[in-house]
Structure formats: structure tokens, C-alpha cells
Design a protein around this motif. Structure first.
Motif, short mmCIF file in Angstrom:
data_model
loop_
_atom_site.label_atom_id
_atom_site.label_comp_id
_atom_site.label_asym_id
_atom_site.label_seq_id
_atom_site.Cartn_x
_atom_site.Cartn_y
_atom_site.Cartn_z
N GLN A 82 -3.28 4.29 16.13
CA GLN A 82 -1.98 4.91 16.00
C GLN A 82 -1.58 5.04 14.54
O GLN A 82 -2.22 4.44 13.66
CB GLN A 82 -0.92 4.09 16.75
N ILE A 83 -0.56 5.82 14.29
CA ILE A 83 -0.02 5.91 12.94
C ILE A 83 0.58 4.55 12.59
O ILE A 83 1.39 4.01 13.35
CB ILE A 83 1.06 7.01 12.85
N PRO A 84 0.20 3.95 11.46
CA PRO A 84 0.70 2.61 11.11
C PRO A 84 2.22 2.59 11.00
O PRO A 84 2.84 3.55 10.53
CB PRO A 84 0.04 2.33 9.76
N ALA A 85 2.80 1.49 11.44
CA ALA A 85 4.25 1.34 11.38
C ALA A 85 4.73 0.82 10.03
O ALA A 85 5.92 0.84 9.74
CB ALA A 85 4.72 0.40 12.48
N ASP A 86 3.79 0.35 9.18
CA ASP A 86 4.17 -0.26 7.91
C ASP A 86 3.60 0.50 6.73
O ASP A 86 2.92 -0.06 5.87
CB ASP A 86 3.71 -1.72 7.87
N LEU A 87 3.85 1.79 6.69
CA LEU A 87 3.37 2.62 5.59
C LEU A 87 4.09 2.25 4.30
O LEU A 87 5.26 1.85 4.32
CB LEU A 87 3.59 4.10 5.92
N PRO A 88 3.43 2.39 3.16
CA PRO A 88 4.07 2.08 1.87
C PRO A 88 5.29 2.97 1.65
O PRO A 88 5.24 4.18 1.89
CB PRO A 88 2.98 2.38 0.85
N PRO A 89 6.40 2.43 1.19
CA PRO A 89 7.63 3.22 1.03
C PRO A 89 7.55 4.30 -0.03
O PRO A 89 8.34 5.24 0.00
CB PRO A 89 8.68 2.16 0.68
N ASN A 90 6.57 4.19 -0.96
CA ASN A 90 6.46 5.19 -2.02
C ASN A 90 5.40 6.24 -1.73
O ASN A 90 5.04 7.04 -2.59
CB ASN A 90 6.17 4.52 -3.36
N LEU A 91 4.89 6.27 -0.49
CA LEU A 91 3.86 7.26 -0.10
C LEU A 91 4.48 8.65 -0.08
O LEU A 91 5.51 8.89 0.54
CB LEU A 91 3.30 6.91 1.27
N GLN A 92 3.79 9.57 -0.76
CA GLN A 92 4.30 10.94 -0.83
C GLN A 92 3.58 11.91 0.11
O GLN A 92 4.18 12.86 0.59
CB GLN A 92 4.20 11.46 -2.28
N GLN A 93 2.30 11.65 0.33
CA GLN A 93 1.52 12.53 1.22
C GLN A 93 0.71 11.70 2.20
O GLN A 93 0.02 10.76 1.78
CB GLN A 93 0.55 13.43 0.42
N LEU A 94 0.79 12.04 3.48
CA LEU A 94 -0.02 11.40 4.51
C LEU A 94 -0.73 12.49 5.29
O LEU A 94 -0.09 13.28 6.00
CB LEU A 94 0.86 10.56 5.43
N GLN A 95 -2.05 12.55 5.16
CA GLN A 95 -2.87 13.57 5.81
C GLN A 95 -3.79 12.90 6.83
O GLN A 95 -4.73 12.21 6.46
CB GLN A 95 -3.72 14.31 4.77
N LEU A 96 -3.50 13.08 8.11
CA LEU A 96 -4.27 12.44 9.18
C LEU A 96 -4.83 13.45 10.17
O LEU A 96 -5.27 13.09 11.26
CB LEU A 96 -3.38 11.44 9.93
N SER A 97 -4.84 14.71 9.82
CA SER A 97 -5.21 15.75 10.78
C SER A 97 -6.67 15.65 11.21
O SER A 97 -7.53 15.15 10.50
CB SER A 97 -4.96 17.14 10.17
N SER A 98 -6.90 16.15 12.43
CA SER A 98 -8.24 16.25 13.00
C SER A 98 -8.93 14.90 13.11
O SER A 98 -10.00 14.67 12.59
CB SER A 98 -9.10 17.21 12.18
N ASN A 99 -8.26 14.00 13.84
CA ASN A 99 -8.84 12.71 14.20
C ASN A 99 -8.61 12.50 15.69
O ASN A 99 -8.39 13.47 16.42
CB ASN A 99 -8.19 11.60 13.37
N ASP A 100 -8.66 11.26 16.14
CA ASP A 100 -8.38 10.93 17.54
C ASP A 100 -7.22 9.95 17.63
O ASP A 100 -7.18 9.06 18.48
CB ASP A 100 -9.63 10.31 18.20
N ILE A 101 -6.26 10.14 16.76
CA ILE A 101 -5.11 9.23 16.69
C ILE A 101 -4.18 9.50 17.87
O ILE A 101 -3.85 10.65 18.17
CB ILE A 101 -4.37 9.42 15.35
N GLY A 102 -3.78 8.45 18.54
CA GLY A 102 -2.90 8.56 19.69
C GLY A 102 -1.58 7.86 19.45
O GLY A 102 -1.08 7.78 18.32
#
Length: 847
Positions: free
Chosen positions: A59-79
Motif C-alpha cells: 500500500q501507499i505508506p502512511a508515514d511519508l516524509p513531510p517535505n516530499l515534493q514528488q511521489l511517482q508510483l505508477s504502473s505497479n501492483d499497489i493496492g
């Protein structure tokens, strides 16, 4: 064999050509994102995280860094779902998680990301209404929610709330309502895709205020345009001087295309107007678009001739004019389209010859001109096109021999020449086309032998040579084709032993009816046994004897002539005796004793069903190995005799994978001296559709209906539709079933549906006659069919019509998905199963 479509038709809407990459839809995930000016590529600071195309799950992590500007997770098997804690990442500028398995709704907490510029969540499993949180993201320049399961109306103020949008894709969801007029307030929009939804009403006439628009896709909705005012949006699109792609396909557009169509941008490359209700002549304004790459006008009502100026479109790659009413000759100027890949002109009213100059189209992959009135010979040049893969010339009036040059098409996959007047031998050079998967040469007048070179086509899946004048034997090499799924050699003049390996072991996939001199083969084919006897010699070797006897008769004594005459008479006697058998000699004879023995004296333990005129028993017959269904008619019941005759006449010449196969008939005397009539059918181990729909399973605590998947239901519906289409249209006369209902639809072990019980069937010859036997009187006023399935307007008068079958099919279709019988107790006080569906799906009539 079930009739397959001619050349498989690609959609002439905004398909893969129109959707290829950014800017029309979110950038394919395999492409690296455009860097933001302020990003720092520092893993330690976690400003950017690119994980596209890695096969990640979880799954998408619930504790992402607060200063993250770009998150690219496309084309995986994330549920999983989108975590609400993502709102804590206040620095987020770009979030892309398309092409995953993310479920649930888009959380309201997303509204906290007020600096978000790119949000791509397409191709997931998201549900719910349009997320109101998104309307707070006024900085968005790209929004992709396409290919999810979102529903409801798109907020009317979306353009006011998101004024900076440049890319907006809401395609392939379940949005409904009118197209929001506020879209035009997002004045920077370059790409607007709202296709494949349920939008209604008209296209806003102010759409032209989006002057930077490059691609506009509104296809596959219910948008209408019926008068000049509703067509005004086309005039306004003239302001979009950068427009390259426009799709209005598969909507409710009517009448003539407006002249203002010709005022669109000269940069237009893709124009899709197919699958509407457009009429009139070929739109003249299209001549103003010299940069067209794809033009789709298919499935409309256009008339008149196709203009010669189309040949001036030097970069046109796909032209689809299928299923209209275009007339005149095929323009020879089409041969000038040197970059053309697909030419789809099928199902029109073209006349004349196929231009020989089409062989100059050296990039052509698909040529489909089936279902026209073309005549002349097959142009040999088309087989020399190095890229040709699909050739569809069926259902025309082409004559002469098939050119030997067909062997030059080494890469051709589909070759469809059915229903013409082609003659002579089938060229052996066809065997050189090693890529062939589908050959359909049926309903011509080919003669000679089946080329042995067909045995070299190791990729072949479908072979149809039925309804020709082919002679000789069936080559054993055809049984070596391991990928072959369907073979139809029926109604020729083939003779000799049928192979017993490969495709020939599958009786449901092998069709050889109408070849009276075939023998042997698998037991399920029910052919006469092969044996070398004196009668065998004249039956299977007579052609060789005749070749010797004729010259000898000229040289020797009158005794030799007498021998020749005797041999000839013997052959004719053999043919006469074979044709005198019931059902034209295609079926073996059985007696009352045979059937009584097969069913243990018609014991109750073997009874599997009863009907109005008959009882059906399970039995073993024909070499004591094959399980069959024996339908015994209760002749003391009024109408049973007529039902037996009707069923015999209806089934004696039909053949289709979705009709219950008749094996033989018996008209005899029983052990008490009474008349006895029965039909023997192939046994369907899956039972009938009624039992499938309403059977229950014990889960330990309670009973519940058995599970039937959506795919299985759709497959059953398609099987029934194929069978009815064959009965109504693909026969020498139109057979009306008259009693289509779930209990008359049987299933085999593979859940393939077979329509059966033709006791009420009627045949309408062309021109249509009013009754099966050709008499002019309409049958009695009794209801013909079963209450709940018979159309009221036909049942009341006992009329026979294919339209009544279509009504019954509609009821069965609804019953399959609703799982309610049309005579269920809930249907009363004017509520029928059709009305129930209409109330719950108010737009069903438009589909």
C-alpha cells in the motif's frame, strides 16, 4: 461453424492512436516525469521519490516524509486505499499512482495539499462521487482520474475551482449529467477527455473559448445534436486554432454534419465521428484537413459517393467508412495514400471492381471491403503488399479463380473470401502463407481437392471451406495442426476416411455434414464405419476404376463396356440408396428397440425432463458408448405429431455450434403396436439454463443461489445471440424458434449454451411465407410460445415472426442478469420484467 465477423474491426474512435501518451492522457508511467524547477535530487532530503514500473505491491505508506515534493508510483501492483495521512505531506507538488490496484474513495484530507500541481490516479479501482476535496486544489495543472469507477455528476463549478488546469481526463468512469459549462473557465486547458461516461445534453456552445485546446474527446456518451442550435459548438471550435484531435464518436449526433466542420483547425490530425446517426453525403468540409492521420465515419447513415479528393491526404494512416450506405465505385485515388495502414470500407453499397492499384499501398496492414456489391476478380496485387495482415473480401460478387499470387502474402494472418462466386482449384500456394490463423473460403464454387499444403499452416486456428464443390479425401495432415480450433468442410463432395487425430477428435469443432461419401473418423462424428469390402471399392475407389475402365472400354470387347456400365449403375444405385435414408442419409437409423434398450425401457430413473408434447430420457446408444438425450413424443397429446414434424424439418439441414445437435430420428411402432416417434440429440451434461439460474447451494447454514460469474452470463448471452442470428439470417430460409426460454437453452461441460426444442419452430422462406409448410394461412389463434416470453402482440394472434424471437431473447437476457422469471410473483399490476429493467435503468432503451 459460428459465423465470425469479417476482418476484426478496431474502434474508429479515439483509440490507441488518439490516446498515445501525454498530453491526451496522463503520461505513460514508464516515462520519467518532467522535473519541477525547485526539486533537489537528494535521497537524504527525500524531495523526490520515483518508483514507477517496479512491480511493487503493498500500500501507499502512511508515514511519508513531510517535505516530499514528488511521489511517482505508477504502473505497479499497489493496492489498499489512499491514506488520509498523505495530507501531512504539505510540500507535495506531484502525486502519480496510476495503473495500480488502489481501491476506495479519494480522501477529503487531500484538500490540505493546496500546492499540488499534478494528480494522476487513473487506471485504479477508485469509487465514489467526484472528490470534493479536489476542488480546493486550485494550483492543479494536471488531473487524471480516468479508468476508475467514479460516479455521480461532475461539479458544475469545476472550471471555476481549478482555473489553472491544462490536462483533465475523467474518461472511462460512470459520470452522468450535463457537461459542465464552467470547463471553459479553465482557459489554459490543452487536453479535455470526458469519454466513455454517461454525459447527456449538448456540448456547450462556448467550448471554443478554450482557445489552447489541442485534443477534445467526448466519445461514448449520450451527447446529442439534432438541430442547428445544438450543433453550434462545432462553429465555436473554430477558435481552437491548435486543435489536433477531436472525437465525438458513439453519441447521439443526428442529421447532416454541419458545414462549419470545415472551419476547424488546419492542424487537425484525428477526427472521429463514427457510431452516431449522421446522414447525408460525405462531409465536404473534411477536405480542409490535409494533415489528417485518422478519419473515422463508421457506423452512420452516410450516402452518396466517396470523393476522389481523399486521395490527396498524403499522411492518412487509417480510413474507416464501415457500415454506412455509400454507393458508387471505390475511388481509385485511395491508392495514392502511401502511408495508409487500415482501409475499412465494409458493409456499404459499393459497386464495380476492387481497384488493382491498391497493390501500391505498401504500408497497408488491413483491407476490409466485405459486404458490398463488388464484382470482378480478386486483384492479385494486394497479396504482394509486404505489410498486409488482414484481408476481408467476403459477401461480394467476386468471381474467377483465386490468384496463385496469394502465396506472396507470407505475413497475412486473416484471409476472408466467403460468400462470393470464386471457382476453380484453391491454390496450393496458400500453404506458403505460414502466418495464417483464419481462412474462410466458404460459400463459393471452388472445386478440386483440399490442398495438402494446408498441412503446413501450423498457426492455423480456423478453417472454413464449407458449401463448395470440393472433392477428394480429407488430408490427414490437417489433424497435425495443433492450434486448429474450428474446421468446417461441410456440404462438399468429399469422400473416404476421415482422420481420427487432432481437431477431428473434437466433434463440436469439426463440421463435415453434407459429404455423403465420408466414413470412419471419431465415434462422435457418427459416420459409417470404414471397411474394405466389395461395396467399399465402388464407393471409395470408383473414380480410379473409371479412369481405367473408360480407355479400356474403347480398346477391348463389348464385355468391357458392359463392365463399365455396371460399375456406373452401381455407383448411381449406391447414391440413390443413401439419399433415401431419413434426413438425407446424414443420420444413422435406430429402431424402437434400440431406444428402449438405451433408456432401460424408458425408465423413470432415466427421465431428465418433460414438456408439452414430449418426455426426454438419458440413454446410451450408438456403439453403446455415447450418452444421448432421447426425446419421445406423447402422440396421444394433440399437436405432438405436428411438433415432431416441425422439429424434424427445422433441424434437418441446420448446423451451428450453439444449436443442440440432432443425431437421428425414429418413426416406428412400439411394443404395443402404437405409433412411436422420437428424436435423438447430443446429451448436454450441464443441464438447462433455467436450472442453472435457480439452483441453490447449501452453505451449511442456509440455501443460496449458485454463483454464476458475469463472464459466464455474458458468454451464454453471446451463444444464444449467435444461434438466433444463424436461425434468422444465415440459412436458406429464416427459422423462427417461437419458444425461446431458459428451459430450452442447454449447457455442455464448458458452459457453452445450445438452443434446443424446435417443436414450435416455423420456417419462413424468402420471400417470407406465413407458415412452415408454405401455406398462406396463419396458424391458430392459440398462443405460440410460453407466457412471459412471447411478445404480447404476436402471442395473441399466434403470428410467426423473427421479431417475436427477438422479444423472447430480450426477456431471456434480462432474466439471466436479474435472476427473476418473467412470471415471478413480483411482476403484477402492470409491472413486467422489461418495465422493471426500464425503471431501474432508465437509459436502457438508448443502449
Amino acid at each position: 461453424m459460428a459465423r465470425e465477423p469479417d476482418v476484426p474491426q478496431k474502434s474508429s474512435t479515439a483509440d490507441e492512436h488518439f490516446h498515445r501518451g501525454d498530453p491526451f492522457v496522463p503520461r505513460p508511467p514508464s516515462s520519467p516525469p518532467d522535473p519541477l524547477p525547485e526539486q533537489q535530487h537528494s535521497a537524504g532530503q527525500h524531495k523526490v521519490l520515483w518508483l514507477n514500473n517496479n512491480g511493487l505491491d503493498g500500500q501507499i505508506p502512511a508515514d511519508l516524509p513531510p517535505n516530499l515534493q514528488q511521489l511517482q508510483l505508477s504502473s505497479n501492483d499497489i493496492g489498499g486505499t489512499i491514506p488520509p495521512s498523505i495530507a501531512n505531506v504539505t510540500a507535495m507538488r506531484k502525486l502519480s499512482s496510476a495503473f495500480n490496484l488502489i481501491q476506495g474513495s479519494i480522501p477529503d484530507e487531500l484538500a490540505a495539499l493546496d500546492g499540488l500541481e499534478i494528480l494522476y490516479l487513473g487506471s485504479n479501482l477508485l469509487v465514489g462521487m467526484f472528490p470534493p476535496a479536489i476542488l480546493n486544489l486550485s494550483s492543479l495543472t494536471g488531473l487524471g482520474l480516468n479508468t476508475n469507477m467514479l460516479s455521480g455528476e461532475v461539479p458544475s463549478d469545476i472550471g471555476n475551482s481549478l482555473p489553472n488546469l491544462q490536462i483533465l481526463s475523467l474518461a472511462q468512469n460512470f459520470f452522468h449529467g450535463e457537461i459542465p459549462h464552467s470547463f471553459v473557465n479553465a482557459s489554459s486547458l490543452r487536453v479535455l477527455d470526458i469519454s466513455t461516461n454517461n454525459f447527456t445534453g449538448v456540448v456547450p456552445s462556448s467550448i471554443g473559448r478554450l482557445s489552447k485546446l489541442v485534443k477534445l474527446n467526448i466519445e461514448t456518451n449520450k451527447v446529442q445534436a439534432r438541430n442547428k442550435q445544438e450543433w453550434d459548438f462545432v462553429s465555436s471550435l473554430a477558435n481552437c486554432t491548435e486543435l489536433q484531435g477531436l472525437s465525438l464518436a458513439s453519441n447521439l449526433l443526428e442529421g447532416q454534419a454541419p458545414n462549419s466542420l470545415g472551419n476547424l483547425s488546419i492542424h487537425l490530425q484525428y477526427l472521429f465521428l463514427g457510431q452516431n446517426r449522421l446522414a447525408g453525403n460525405f462531409p465536404a468540409g473534411i477536405a480542409n484537413f490535409p494533415n489528417l492521420i485518422i478519419l473515422g465515419l463508421d457506423y452512420n447513415r452516410f450516402t452518396g459517393v466517396v470523393p476522389h479528393w481523399l486521395g490527396a491526404f498524403k499522411i492518412l494512416q487509417k480510413l474507416s467508412l464501415s457500415t454506412n450506405m455509400f454507393t458508387g465505385n471505390m475511388p481509385s485515388s485511395l491508392s495514392n495514400l502511401s502511408q495508409l495502414i487500415e482501409l475499412l470500407l465494409d458493409t456499404n453499397q459499393f459497386i464495380g471492381h476492387i481497384p488493382t492499384s491498391l497493390g501500391n499501398l505498401k504500408s497497408l496492414a488491413t483491407l476490409s471491403v466485405s459486404n458490398n456489391n463488388l464484382h470482378g476478380r480478386v486483384p492479385e496485387g494486394i497479396f504482394s503488399i509486404p505489410t498486409i495482415r488482414e484481408i476481408g473480401l467476403s459477401s461480394n460478387n467476386l468471381h474467377g479463380q483465386l490468384p496463385a499470387e496469394v502465396g506472396n502474402a507470407k505475413q497475412v494472418v486473416i484471409l476472408l473470401l466467403s460468400a462470393n462466386k470464386l471457382s476453380g482449384d484453391i491454390p496450393s500456394t496458400v500453404g506458403a502463407c505460414k502466418s495464417l490463423e483464419d481462412i474462410e473460403l466458404d460459400n463459393n464454387i471452388f472445386d478440386g481437392n483440399i490442398p495438402t499444403s494446408f498441412g503446413n499452416l501450423f498457426g492455423l486456428k480456423v478453417l472454413n471451406l464449407s458449401y463448395n464443390n470440393l472433392t477428394g479425401s480429407v488430408s490427414t495432415s490437417l489433424g497435425n495442426l495443433q492450434l486448429l480450433k474450428q474446421i468446417d468442410l461441410s456440404f462438399n463432395h468429399l469422400e473416404g476416411k476421415v482422420p481420427i487425430h487432432g481437431i477431428f477428435k473434437n466433434a463440436t469443432a469439426t463440421h463435415i455434414d453434407g459429404n455423403h461419401e465420408l466414413c470412419g473418423g471419431a465415434a462422435d462424428l457418427h459416420l459409417p464405419a470404414f471397411s474394405v469390402t466389395s461395396s467399399n471399392l465402388s464407393e471409395h475407389r470408383l473414380p480410379v476404376i473409371l479412369k481405367v475402365a473408360i480407355p479400356l472400354a474403347c480398346m477391348l470387347s463389348p464385355l468391357a463396356v458392359a463392365i463399365f456400365v455396371l460399375l456406373w449403375q452401381r455407383k448411381n444405385h449406391l447414391k440413390r440408396s443413401m439419399s433415401s435414408l431419413s434426413f438425407d442419409g446424414k443420420f444413422p437409423k435406430v429402431s424402437y428397440k434400440d431406444l428402449a434398450r438405451a433408456t432401460d425401457g424408458f425408465s423413470a430413473s432415466n427421465l431428465i425432463g418433460t414438456g408439452r408434447y414430449s418426455s426426454v430420457y438419458r440413454g446410451k446408444i450408438l456403439q453403446e458408448e455415447n450418452v444421448v438425450a432421447v426425446k419421445v413424443f406423447c402422440l396421444e397429446t394433440r399437436g405432438a405429431q405436428r411438433s415432431f414434424i416441425a422439429e424434424c424439418n427445422a433441424l434437418r439441414n441446420v448446423r451451428h455450434r450453439n444449436l443442440v445437435r440432432i443425431l437421428t430420428a425414429c418413426s416406428s411402432i412400439d411394443s404395443s403396436g402404437n405409433d412411436f416417434k422420437a428424436l435423438v440429440y447430443e446429451f448436454m451434461p450441464g443441464g438447462d439454463l433455467h436450472n442453472l439460474l435457480y439452483s441453490t447451494e447449501d452453505n451449511g447454514n442456509s440455501l443460496k443461489q449458485s454463483y454464476i460469474s458475469l463472464a459466464q452470463r455474458l458468454s451464454i448471452v453471446v451463444d444464444i445471440a449467435d444461434a438466433m442470428a444463424y436461425l434468422h439470417h444465415n440459412h436458406h430460409g429464416s427459422i423462427v424458434h417461437c419458444d425461446l426460454k431458459p428451459s430450452n437453452i442447454l449447457l455442455d461441460n464448458d458452459m457453452v449454451a445450445h438452443v434446443g426444442d424446435f417443436g414450435l419452430a416455423r420456417l419462413q422462406m424468402y420471400p417470407m411465407s406465413s407458415s412452415f409448410d408454405g401455406s398462406t394461412s396463419v396458424s391458430s389463434l392459440a398462443i405460440r410460445g410460453t407466457i412471459g416470453y412471447v411478445a404480447p402482440e404476436y402471442g395473441a394472434a399466434g403470428q410467426v415472426s423473427t421479431a417475436a424471437d427477438v422479444y423472447s431473447f430480450g426477456v431471456v437476457l434480462l432474466e439471466i442478469f436479474i435472476r427473476k422469471s418473467p412470471t415471478d410473483g413480483m411482476f403484477k399490476d402492470g409491472l413486467s420484467i422489461a418495465k422493471f429493467a426500464e425503471v431501474n435503468f432508465p437509459d436502457i432503451a438508448d443502449r
